[in-house]
Design a protein around this motif. Structure first.
Motif, mmCIF file in Angstrom:
data_model
loop_
_atom_site.group_PDB
_atom_site.id
_atom_site.type_symbol
_atom_site.label_atom_id
_atom_site.label_comp_id
_atom_site.label_asym_id
_atom_site.label_seq_id
_atom_site.Cartn_x
_atom_site.Cartn_y
_atom_site.Cartn_z
ATOM 1 N N GLN A 81 -21.270 -22.975 -17.482
ATOM 2 C CA GLN A 81 -22.311 -23.668 -18.232
ATOM 3 C C GLN A 81 -22.147 -25.186 -18.185
ATOM 4 O O GLN A 81 -23.065 -25.907 -17.823
ATOM 5 N N ARG A 82 -20.989 -25.685 -18.534
ATOM 6 C CA ARG A 82 -20.817 -27.128 -18.654
ATOM 7 C C ARG A 82 -20.812 -27.827 -17.289
ATOM 8 O O ARG A 82 -21.373 -28.911 -17.143
ATOM 9 N N ILE A 83 -20.168 -27.207 -16.319
ATOM 10 C CA ILE A 83 -20.172 -27.836 -15.002
ATOM 11 C C ILE A 83 -21.589 -27.860 -14.430
ATOM 12 O O ILE A 83 -22.010 -28.853 -13.826
ATOM 13 N N LEU A 84 -22.313 -26.776 -14.641
ATOM 14 C CA LEU A 84 -23.714 -26.767 -14.188
ATOM 15 C C LEU A 84 -24.518 -27.859 -14.895
ATOM 16 O O LEU A 84 -25.386 -28.504 -14.290
ATOM 17 N N PHE A 85 -24.213 -28.073 -16.174
ATOM 18 C CA PHE A 85 -24.872 -29.134 -16.936
ATOM 19 C C PHE A 85 -24.588 -30.491 -16.287
ATOM 20 O O PHE A 85 -25.500 -31.301 -16.070
ATOM 21 N N HIS A 86 -23.339 -30.753 -15.932
ATOM 22 C CA HIS A 86 -22.976 -32.033 -15.321
ATOM 23 C C HIS A 86 -23.549 -32.171 -13.912
ATOM 24 O O HIS A 86 -23.957 -33.264 -13.506
ATOM 25 N N ILE A 87 -23.564 -31.076 -13.176
ATOM 26 C CA ILE A 87 -24.152 -31.122 -11.829
ATOM 27 C C ILE A 87 -25.640 -31.467 -11.913
ATOM 28 O O ILE A 87 -26.160 -32.265 -11.113
ATOM 29 N N THR A 88 -26.311 -30.885 -12.881
ATOM 30 C CA THR A 88 -27.730 -31.172 -13.067
ATOM 31 C C THR A 88 -27.945 -32.659 -13.353
ATOM 32 O O THR A 88 -28.843 -33.299 -12.787
ATOM 33 N N TRP A 89 -27.141 -33.234 -14.218
ATOM 34 C CA TRP A 89 -27.273 -34.662 -14.539
ATOM 35 C C TRP A 89 -26.838 -35.524 -13.362
ATOM 36 O O TRP A 89 -27.380 -36.625 -13.152
ATOM 37 N N MET A 90 -25.902 -35.063 -12.559
ATOM 38 C CA MET A 90 -25.515 -35.815 -11.372
ATOM 39 C C MET A 90 -26.685 -35.850 -10.393
ATOM 40 O O MET A 90 -26.967 -36.895 -9.784
ATOM 41 N N ASP A 91 -27.350 -34.719 -10.232
ATOM 42 C CA ASP A 91 -28.550 -34.676 -9.377
ATOM 43 C C ASP A 91 -29.611 -35.639 -9.906
ATOM 44 O O ASP A 91 -30.281 -36.356 -9.124
ATOM 45 N N SER A 92 -29.781 -35.663 -11.233
ATOM 46 C CA SER A 92 -30.771 -36.578 -11.826
ATOM 47 C C SER A 92 -30.385 -38.031 -11.556
ATOM 48 O O SER A 92 -31.240 -38.873 -11.270
ATOM 49 N N THR A 93 -29.122 -38.335 -11.652
ATOM 50 C CA THR A 93 -28.652 -39.693 -11.401
ATOM 51 C C THR A 93 -28.919 -40.088 -9.953
ATOM 52 O O THR A 93 -29.432 -41.189 -9.676
ATOM 53 N N ILE A 94 -28.600 -39.195 -9.031
ATOM 54 C CA ILE A 94 -28.831 -39.474 -7.616
ATOM 55 C C ILE A 94 -30.324 -39.666 -7.360
ATOM 56 O O ILE A 94 -30.747 -40.584 -6.636
ATOM 57 N N HIS A 95 -31.132 -38.820 -7.954
ATOM 58 C CA HIS A 95 -32.574 -38.913 -7.785
ATOM 59 C C HIS A 95 -33.088 -40.261 -8.319
ATOM 60 O O HIS A 95 -33.919 -40.929 -7.670
ATOM 61 N N LEU A 96 -32.611 -40.669 -9.490
ATOM 62 C CA LEU A 96 -33.055 -41.939 -10.074
ATOM 63 C C LEU A 96 -32.599 -43.127 -9.213
ATOM 64 O O LEU A 96 -33.329 -44.103 -9.051
ATOM 65 N N LEU A 97 -31.367 -43.053 -8.706
ATOM 66 C CA LEU A 97 -30.867 -44.150 -7.888
ATOM 67 C C LEU A 97 -31.578 -44.247 -6.541
ATOM 68 O O LEU A 97 -31.625 -45.320 -5.928
ATOM 69 N N GLN A 98 -32.165 -43.178 -6.069
ATOM 70 C CA GLN A 98 -32.873 -43.180 -4.796
ATOM 71 C C GLN A 98 -34.321 -43.636 -4.944
ATOM 72 O O GLN A 98 -35.008 -43.859 -3.953
ATOM 73 N N MET A 99 -34.788 -43.819 -6.154
ATOM 74 C CA MET A 99 -36.168 -44.276 -6.384
ATOM 75 C C MET A 99 -36.267 -45.744 -5.931
ATOM 76 O O MET A 99 -35.366 -46.545 -6.185
ATOM 77 N N PRO A 100 -37.386 -46.110 -5.301
ATOM 78 C CA PRO A 100 -37.526 -47.477 -4.825
ATOM 79 C C PRO A 100 -37.663 -48.498 -5.960
ATOM 80 O O PRO A 100 -37.140 -49.601 -5.877
ATOM 81 N N ALA A 101 -38.294 -48.129 -7.022
ATOM 82 C CA ALA A 101 -38.502 -49.087 -8.110
ATOM 83 C C ALA A 101 -37.667 -48.649 -9.308
ATOM 84 O O ALA A 101 -37.968 -47.670 -9.971
ATOM 85 N N LEU A 102 -36.587 -49.376 -9.579
ATOM 86 C CA LEU A 102 -35.721 -49.059 -10.700
ATOM 87 C C LEU A 102 -36.008 -49.960 -11.889
ATOM 88 O O LEU A 102 -35.332 -49.860 -12.901
ATOM 89 N N ASN A 103 -36.956 -50.832 -11.778
ATOM 90 C CA ASN A 103 -37.246 -51.748 -12.871
ATOM 91 C C ASN A 103 -37.659 -50.980 -14.122
ATOM 92 O O ASN A 103 -38.530 -50.110 -14.076
ATOM 93 N N GLY A 104 -36.996 -51.250 -15.248
ATOM 94 C CA GLY A 104 -37.314 -50.630 -16.528
ATOM 95 C C GLY A 104 -36.698 -49.241 -16.706
ATOM 96 O O GLY A 104 -36.908 -48.593 -17.716
ATOM 97 N N LYS A 105 -35.994 -48.789 -15.710
ATOM 98 C CA LYS A 105 -35.383 -47.456 -15.803
ATOM 99 C C LYS A 105 -33.858 -47.561 -15.968
ATOM 100 O O LYS A 105 -33.138 -46.621 -15.693
ATOM 101 N N ASP A 106 -33.407 -48.668 -16.413
ATOM 102 C CA ASP A 106 -31.971 -48.877 -16.571
ATOM 103 C C ASP A 106 -31.365 -47.877 -17.554
ATOM 104 O O ASP A 106 -30.294 -47.315 -17.304
#
Length: 174
Positions: free
Chosen positions: A115-140
């Motif tokens: 459960q917990r590792i899957l939770f962290h993996i999910t948030w890691m995927d979200s982090t990678i997805h957010l960092l790959q977005m071209p416009a990060l302005n306001g999403k800090d």
């Protein structure tokens, strides 16, 4: 009149019960004047055992020694067997306690892994997805939150020490 009393007493079957009682009739006036020697003559005799023993043959001493040695040895074995049974019972209790500890530890690890590792993996995927977005302005804030939740391992595994502490206390008492 005194003669009649004596005759009645001698005819009474109660007085002839015992062989140790003398058939001699003593008038009532003379009862207080009976000599102590006469009382001791009519008493029962108690024989004391002969306390002077003949020397025993060596075989009897050897037999007595063997019997005492066997009794002490059997007592030692019985005590040892009793201690073995109590230690075995205590061992079974420790095994049951250790099984309970292992169940609780494995349940914690199961929750952590599934459960917990899957939770962290999910948030890691979200982090990678957010960092790959071209416009990060306001999403800090979103990037920081996703990265923080993905990398913060706020739980540590501490195996249960209860049984090990009980065994240690038991060994110190021995």
């Amino acid at each position: 009149m005194e003669d009649n009393v004596g005759e009645k007493i001698s005819e009474n079957p109660v007085n002839t019960k015992s062989e140790n009682i003398s058939n001699e009739i003593i008038p009532i006036d003379e009862i207080d004047n009976v000599a102590p020697k006469q009382e001791t003559e009519n008493m029962e005799e108690h024989y004391h055992p002969d306390l002077h023993h003949k020397p025993k043959p060596g075989k009897e001493y050897l037999l007595e020694f063997l019997m005492i040695f066997l009794a002490v040895t059997m007592g030692f074995f019985a005590e040892s067997f009793r201690e073995h049974l109590t230690e075995r019972t205590k061992e079974r209790e420790f095994i049951k306690s250790m099984i309970e500890d292992l169940k609780s530890d494995s349940a914690f690890l199961d929750i952590s892994i599934n459960q917990r590792i899957l939770f962290h993996i999910t948030w890691m995927d979200s982090t990678i997805h957010l960092l790959q977005m071209p416009a990060l302005n306001g999403k800090d804030r979103e990037v920081y939150r996703a990265f923080f939740l993905a990398t913060s391992w706020t739980y540590n595994f501490h195996p249960s020490q209860r049984t090990q502490q009980e065994i240690g206390a038991h060994e110190r008492n021995l």
